[in-house]
Design a protein around this motif. Structure first.
Motif, PDB file in Angstrom:
ATOM      1  N   LYS A 177       0.840  -1.205   0.000  1.00 33.57           N
ATOM      2  CA  LYS A 177       0.000   0.000   0.000  1.00 33.57           C
ATOM      3  C   LYS A 177       0.874   1.253   0.000  1.00 33.57           C
ATOM      4  CE  LYS A 177      -3.701   2.306   2.548  1.00 33.57           C
ATOM      5  NZ  LYS A 177      -4.579   2.259   3.725  1.00 33.57           N
ATOM      6  N   LEU A 188       1.039   4.194  -2.799  1.00 32.42           N
ATOM      7  CA  LEU A 188       0.873   5.610  -2.470  1.00 32.42           C
ATOM      8  C   LEU A 188       2.032   6.433  -3.026  1.00 32.42           C
ATOM      9  CD1 LEU A 188      -0.450   5.394   1.216  1.00 32.42           C
ATOM     10  CD2 LEU A 188      -1.680   6.299  -0.760  1.00 32.42           C
ATOM     11  N   ALA A 244       2.051  10.426  -3.425  1.00 30.55           N
ATOM     12  CA  ALA A 244       1.728  10.821  -2.058  1.00 30.55           C
ATOM     13  C   ALA A 244       2.964  11.371  -1.348  1.00 30.55           C
ATOM     14  CB  ALA A 244       1.183   9.617  -1.282  1.00 30.55           C
ATOM     15  N   GLU A 255       1.447  11.751   4.131  1.00 28.65           N
ATOM     16  CA  GLU A 255       0.290  10.937   3.727  1.00 28.65           C
ATOM     17  C   GLU A 255       0.587   9.446   3.912  1.00 28.65           C
ATOM     18  OE1 GLU A 255      -1.788  13.629   0.257  1.00 28.65           O
ATOM     19  OE2 GLU A 255       0.043  12.553  -0.245  1.00 28.65           O
ATOM     20  N   ILE A 256       1.789   9.040   3.570  1.00 28.64           N
ATOM     21  CA  ILE A 256       2.171   7.631   3.723  1.00 28.64           C
ATOM     22  C   ILE A 256       2.200   7.266   5.202  1.00 28.64           C
ATOM     23  CG2 ILE A 256       4.031   5.958   3.384  1.00 28.64           C
ATOM     24  CD1 ILE A 256       4.742   7.565   0.826  1.00 28.64           C
ATOM     25  N   GLN A 302       0.477   8.591   7.583  1.00 28.27           N
ATOM     26  CA  GLN A 302      -0.887   8.562   8.110  1.00 28.27           C
ATOM     27  C   GLN A 302      -1.654   7.349   7.586  1.00 28.27           C
ATOM     28  OE1 GLN A 302      -3.263  11.952   7.011  1.00 28.27           O
ATOM     29  NE2 GLN A 302      -4.658  11.655   8.702  1.00 28.27           N
ATOM     30  N   GLU A 303      -1.590   7.087   6.289  1.00 28.13           N
ATOM     31  CA  GLU A 303      -2.364   6.001   5.687  1.00 28.13           C
ATOM     32  C   GLU A 303      -1.887   4.620   6.120  1.00 28.13           C
ATOM     33  OE1 GLU A 303      -5.092   5.970   3.571  1.00 28.13           O
ATOM     34  OE2 GLU A 303      -5.235   8.102   4.030  1.00 28.13           O
ATOM     35  N   CYS A 304      -0.565   4.473   6.273  1.00 32.76           N
ATOM     36  CA  CYS A 304       0.001   3.151   6.550  1.00 32.76           C
ATOM     37  C   CYS A 304       0.472   2.998   7.986  1.00 32.76           C
ATOM     38  CB  CYS A 304       1.178   2.881   5.595  1.00 32.76           C
ATOM     39  SG  CYS A 304       0.687   2.913   3.866  1.00 32.76           S
ATOM     40  N   ASP A 305       0.314   4.026   8.776  1.00 33.28           N
ATOM     41  CA  ASP A 305       0.716   3.999  10.183  1.00 33.28           C
ATOM     42  C   ASP A 305       2.197   3.617  10.311  1.00 33.28           C
ATOM     43  OD1 ASP A 305       0.293   4.386  12.887  1.00 33.28           O
ATOM     44  OD2 ASP A 305      -0.218   2.281  13.241  1.00 33.28           O
TER      45      ASP A 305
END
Length: 158
Positions: free
Chosen positions: A123, A127, A132, A136-137, A139-142
Motif C-alpha cells: 500500500k 501511495l 503521495a 500521507e504515507i 498517516q495512511e500506513c501507520d
C-alpha cells in the motif's frame, strides 16, 4: 587609562569566550539530535531488510505452492480425460485429489492475503507511485517517518 582599556579587553574576551561556549553547546546538542535520528534510521533499515527477507521467503513458498497446484491440476485433467486402468487410480481417489487440490488453493489464497506487513508496504509503495507525500504515507500506513522516507527512496531507486 591603560587599566580601563585592559578591563574592556578582558570583558570583550570574556564575552567572546562565553559566546563561543554557547555556540559549541548548541552544536553538540544538534550533533546529538542528528545521531539519534541516524540510530532510528539504522533500526528502520534493519527492520525493512528483515521484512524484505521474510517477504521474499513468503513469495518463494507461494510460487512453489502455485507450481505444485498447477501440476496437480494438470494431472487431474489428464486423469479425467481418460479412464484409469484398473490397477491405477479409482474415481474416489481422483475426487480425493480434487478435494486436496481445492484445500491447497484455499491455503495459497489465505497465505497471499495473510501477511499484513507485506500488504502495508505494498500500500505504501502504491501511495508513493501515486505521488503521495511522506506525511500521507505515514498517516495512511501507520508508519514512522523514517520508514515512510525509506519506502519513498526505495521506490525512487526502482
Amino acid at each position: 587609562m591603560d587599566l580601563l582599556m585592559d578591563d574592556k579587553a578582558l570583558n570583550l574576551g570574556s564575552v567572546a569566550l562565553l559566546v563561543s561556549m554557547v555556540v559549541l553547546l548548541i552544536l553538540v546538542l544538534r550533533l546529538r539530535e542528528v545521531m539519534l535520528k541516524l540510530a532510528v534510521i539504522e533500526q528502520s533499515n534493519t527492520a525493512i531488510e528483515s521484512l524484505k527477507s521474510g517477504f521474499k521467503q513468503h513469495n518463494e513458498l507461494l510460487n512453489e505452492l502455485k507450481m505444485v497446484t498447477q501440476g496437480m491440476s494438470q494431472k487431474l485433467t489428464l486423469l479425467d480425460a481418460k479412464p484409469p486402468p484398473e490397477d491405477m487410480v479409482t474415481q474416489s481417489e481422483v475426487n480425493a485429489l480434487k478435494q486436496q487440490l481445492q484445500q491447497i488453493e484455499i491455503k495459497v489464497q489465505g497465505l497471499e492475503s495473510q501477511d499484513p506487513t507485506s500488504r502495508l508496504y505494498t500500500k505504501a509503495s502504491k501511495l508513493v507511485a501515486s505521488g503521495a507525500s511522506v506525511e500521507e504515507i505515514m498517516q495512511e500506513c501507520d508508519l514512522p517517518r523514517a520508514e515512510a522516507e525509506l519506502v519513498m527512496s526505495l521506490h525512487a531507486k526502482s
